[in-house]
Design an enzyme around this catalytic site. Sequence first.
Site, PDB file in Angstrom:
ATOM      1  N   GLY A   1      -5.427   8.322   1.774  1.00 13.42           N
ATOM      2  CA  GLY A   1      -3.995   8.070   1.556  1.00 13.42           C
ATOM      3  C   GLY A   1      -3.359   9.246   0.836  1.00 13.42           C
ATOM      4  N   ASP A   2      -2.043   9.195   0.691  1.00 13.33           N
ATOM      5  CA  ASP A   2      -1.279  10.252   0.002  1.00 13.33           C
ATOM      6  C   ASP A   2      -1.435  11.614   0.668  1.00 13.33           C
ATOM      7  OD1 ASP A   2      -0.619   8.347  -1.950  1.00 13.33           O
ATOM      8  OD2 ASP A   2      -2.468   8.771  -3.036  1.00 13.33           O
TER       9      ASP A   2
ATOM     10  N   LYS B   1       2.030  11.729   4.782  1.00 20.35           N
ATOM     11  CA  LYS B   1       2.464  11.148   6.064  1.00 20.35           C
ATOM     12  C   LYS B   1       3.981  10.998   6.119  1.00 20.35           C
ATOM     13  CE  LYS B   1      -0.230   7.604   5.336  1.00 20.35           C
ATOM     14  NZ  LYS B   1      -1.009   8.081   4.176  1.00 20.35           N
TER      15      LYS B   1
ATOM     16  N   LYS C   1       6.444  12.834   4.988  1.00 21.70           N
ATOM     17  CA  LYS C   1       7.133  14.042   5.453  1.00 21.70           C
ATOM     18  C   LYS C   1       6.908  14.262   6.952  1.00 21.70           C
ATOM     19  CE  LYS C   1       6.923  18.935   5.708  1.00 21.70           C
ATOM     20  NZ  LYS C   1       6.844  20.271   5.182  1.00 21.70           N
TER      21      LYS C   1
ATOM     22  N   GLY D   1       3.493   4.699  -0.779  1.00 17.92           N
ATOM     23  CA  GLY D   1       4.626   5.431  -1.342  1.00 17.92           C
ATOM     24  C   GLY D   1       4.813   6.688  -0.517  1.00 17.92           C
ATOM     25  N   HIS D   2       5.809   6.688   0.336  1.00 19.51           N
ATOM     26  CA  HIS D   2       6.031   7.838   1.206  1.00 19.51           C
ATOM     27  C   HIS D   2       7.208   8.639   0.672  1.00 19.51           C
ATOM     28  CE1 HIS D   2       3.818   5.671   4.726  1.00 19.51           C
ATOM     29  NE2 HIS D   2       3.005   6.124   3.795  1.00 19.51           N
TER      30      HIS D   2
ATOM     31  N   THR E   1      -3.150  -1.235  -6.674  1.00 20.13           N
ATOM     32  CA  THR E   1      -1.791  -0.887  -7.090  1.00 20.13           C
ATOM     33  C   THR E   1      -1.107  -2.079  -7.778  1.00 20.13           C
ATOM     34  OG1 THR E   1      -0.959  -1.531  -4.919  1.00 20.13           O
ATOM     35  CG2 THR E   1      -1.513   0.801  -5.219  1.00 20.13           C
TER      36      THR E   1
ATOM     37  N   ARG F   1      -6.053 -18.554   6.291  1.00 20.35           N
ATOM     38  CA  ARG F   1      -5.174 -19.437   7.075  1.00 20.35           C
ATOM     39  C   ARG F   1      -4.311 -20.360   6.227  1.00 20.35           C
ATOM     40  NH1 ARG F   1     -10.149 -20.842  10.782  1.00 20.35           N
ATOM     41  NH2 ARG F   1     -10.974 -20.730   8.698  1.00 20.35           N
TER      42      ARG F   1
ATOM     43  N   GLN G   1      -1.658   4.261   3.758  1.00 27.84           N
ATOM     44  CA  GLN G   1      -2.985   4.567   3.188  1.00 27.84           C
ATOM     45  C   GLN G   1      -3.745   5.523   4.126  1.00 27.84           C
ATOM     46  OE1 GLN G   1      -2.234   0.800   3.159  1.00 27.84           O
ATOM     47  NE2 GLN G   1      -1.017   1.462   1.444  1.00 27.84           N
TER      48      GLN G   1
ATOM     49  N   ALA H   1       2.906   8.028  -5.960  1.00 22.14           N
ATOM     50  CA  ALA H   1       4.331   7.802  -5.679  1.00 22.14           C
ATOM     51  C   ALA H   1       4.724   6.359  -5.986  1.00 22.14           C
ATOM     52  CB  ALA H   1       4.629   8.127  -4.221  1.00 22.14           C
TER      53      ALA H   1
ATOM     54  N   ARG I   1      -3.727  11.365  -9.756  1.00 23.16           N
ATOM     55  CA  ARG I   1      -4.713  11.272  -8.674  1.00 23.16           C
ATOM     56  C   ARG I   1      -5.940  12.105  -9.020  1.00 23.16           C
ATOM     57  NH1 ARG I   1       0.045  12.464  -4.511  1.00 23.16           N
ATOM     58  NH2 ARG I   1       0.957  10.391  -4.438  1.00 23.16           N
TER      59      ARG I   1
ATOM     60  N   LYS J   1       0.117  20.517   2.365  1.00 20.26           N
ATOM     61  CA  LYS J   1      -0.043  21.079   1.027  1.00 20.26           C
ATOM     62  C   LYS J   1      -0.914  22.334   0.985  1.00 20.26           C
ATOM     63  CE  LYS J   1       1.321  17.582  -2.099  1.00 20.26           C
ATOM     64  NZ  LYS J   1       1.031  16.796  -3.270  1.00 20.26           N
ATOM     65  N   LEU J   2      -0.872  23.112   2.060  1.00 25.60           N
ATOM     66  CA  LEU J   2      -1.640  24.358   2.083  1.00 25.60           C
ATOM     67  C   LEU J   2      -1.213  25.256   0.918  1.00 25.60           C
ATOM     68  CD1 LEU J   2      -3.673  26.122   3.725  1.00 25.60           C
ATOM     69  CD2 LEU J   2      -1.675  27.200   4.769  1.00 25.60           C
TER      70      LEU J   2
HETATM   71  P1  IMP Z   1      -4.373  -2.142  -3.029  1.00 24.77           P
HETATM   72  O1  IMP Z   1      -3.964  -1.649  -1.688  1.00 24.77           O
HETATM   73  O2  IMP Z   1      -3.235  -2.225  -3.994  1.00 24.77           O
HETATM   74  O3  IMP Z   1      -5.162  -3.410  -2.964  1.00 24.77           O
HETATM   75  O4  IMP Z   1      -5.376  -1.033  -3.657  1.00 24.77           O
HETATM   76  C1  IMP Z   1      -6.679  -0.801  -3.129  1.00 24.77           C
HETATM   77  C2  IMP Z   1      -7.037   0.671  -3.198  1.00 24.77           C
HETATM   78  O5  IMP Z   1      -6.213   1.411  -2.297  1.00 24.77           O
HETATM   79  C3  IMP Z   1      -6.812   1.313  -4.576  1.00 24.77           C
HETATM   80  O6  IMP Z   1      -7.796   2.314  -4.757  1.00 24.77           O
HETATM   81  C4  IMP Z   1      -5.451   1.957  -4.445  1.00 24.77           C
HETATM   82  O7  IMP Z   1      -5.269   3.028  -5.337  1.00 24.77           O
HETATM   83  C5  IMP Z   1      -5.515   2.432  -2.996  1.00 24.77           C
HETATM   84  N1  IMP Z   1      -4.195   2.566  -2.384  1.00 24.77           N
HETATM   85  C6  IMP Z   1      -3.386   1.581  -1.934  1.00 24.77           C
HETATM   86  N2  IMP Z   1      -2.269   2.084  -1.393  1.00 24.77           N
HETATM   87  C7  IMP Z   1      -2.375   3.418  -1.479  1.00 24.77           C
HETATM   88  C8  IMP Z   1      -1.543   4.502  -1.050  1.00 24.77           C
HETATM   89  O8  IMP Z   1      -0.478   4.328  -0.457  1.00 24.77           O
HETATM   90  N3  IMP Z   1      -2.007   5.743  -1.322  1.00 24.77           N
HETATM   91  C9  IMP Z   1      -3.198   5.969  -1.918  1.00 24.77           C
HETATM   92  N4  IMP Z   1      -4.010   5.007  -2.332  1.00 24.77           N
HETATM   93  C10 IMP Z   1      -3.601   3.728  -2.113  1.00 24.77           C
END
Ligand code: IMP
Length: 429
Positions: A11-12, A15, A17, A39-40, A128, A142, A219, A294, A300, A326-327
Amino acid sequence: MNIAVLGAQFGDEGKGKIVDLMTPHFSLVARYQGGHNAGHTVYVNGKKFVLHLIPSGILHDGVLCVIGNGVVVDPQALFKEIEELAQLGIDVGDRLLISEKAHLILPYHRELDVLSEARRGERKIGTTSRGIGPAYEDKIGRRGIRVCDLVDTQALADEVRENVSARNRIIKDSTLDWKPVYDQLLAFGARMRRWTGDVSLALDEARRNGRRILIEGAQGAMLDIDHGTYPFVTSSNATIGGACTGLGIPPKAIGGVLGVAKAYLTRVGEGPFPTELSGQMGDRLRETGQEYGASTGRPRRCGWYDAVAVRYAVRINGIDSIALTKLDVLDGLETIDICTEYKVGDRTITEFPSDINMQGPYTPVYESLPGWTAPTKGARDYNQLPPEARRYIARLEEVSGVPVGLISTGSDRAETIIRPGSIVSSWLS
Ligand code: IMP
């Protein structure tokens, strides 16, 4: 042709941009999983937009933004985001379509998320705290409540009463009354109604009318509930299969897959990270790359590019090309490492292991490449990059098993290289 953009790491990857700059070539942008844990961040003319739930396509006039059934929707977070966009001069209007089959995140899901983390103690996931996991648990169990369920019926009343009493049994000394929760849900339903509909049908119609769909993942592959570093994952399928189930589209509707990967690697939350750098170099990447969540603001964890993980993401998702982001963060480093395989004792591991949490330690095997002194920041032409940066990218392509068709050299839309002759340039022509 419809294209899916998804994360090839934890994740992060940036995406937001990439989706934003591709959007002018599409009529619809559709999110298929996750929730407001994402968080985009997108910068337009120096203005910062952070989108959590609504696809970043919303920043473009005339684009329909779709939230699929695979997404879990927190109505309060949704309304907040719509209001924030309005304050920034973006009117959502009728450009939003939320699946009637999407499940809801309710206030007690957030409480249960926090409680579950506290109970895990040392083994916590580092979620999160948005209630994502508990909402998906209710879906699979269900007993979830969907957008289309928010009408005044005996069935909804029974479901809410049952769910709230289950929650009261879990949370010590809690006596939450089901009726205010029920009334609030009806109010949410009334407010959301103008944006809800049958997403699968709408996407099918769009396809039949030749309108292109950009499919947006949240993610990343390594956080996928099935293919990620379980249990340190999110609760949905961030990988390509999630696009079909989470939108109600057939696999044939997806014409290409763009994997987004940073030129190094970050992870937020707990879990294995073989190439993590704990010392000065980790701090350098975090500060230069502004590596803070974000959504949650958490710092991070940073490390070197892990080609074992990206190769795995390429295989699972059928990634056609990588968008390397992020080069510019690597500008000025003397040397840059790439992890090409792991070692456990004297065993060499070239495929990403299923039991990475249990077996250990997986020690990265690095190749060290020379860095570059001339800046790549803001470069818009591949030939403008220093030779060492081009060599780094060429090596990433070899060890990741996929071409790099797009390179991001800064946070602004314009700070991008689309390589001529690449599959990405054909998708955008
Ligand atoms: P959850 O999605 O809040 O249940 O978190 C589960 C794991 O996914 C944790 O390690 C979070 O930090 C990670 N995570 C969830 N959403 C993101 C994201 O958008 N970017 C990066 N890590 C994420």
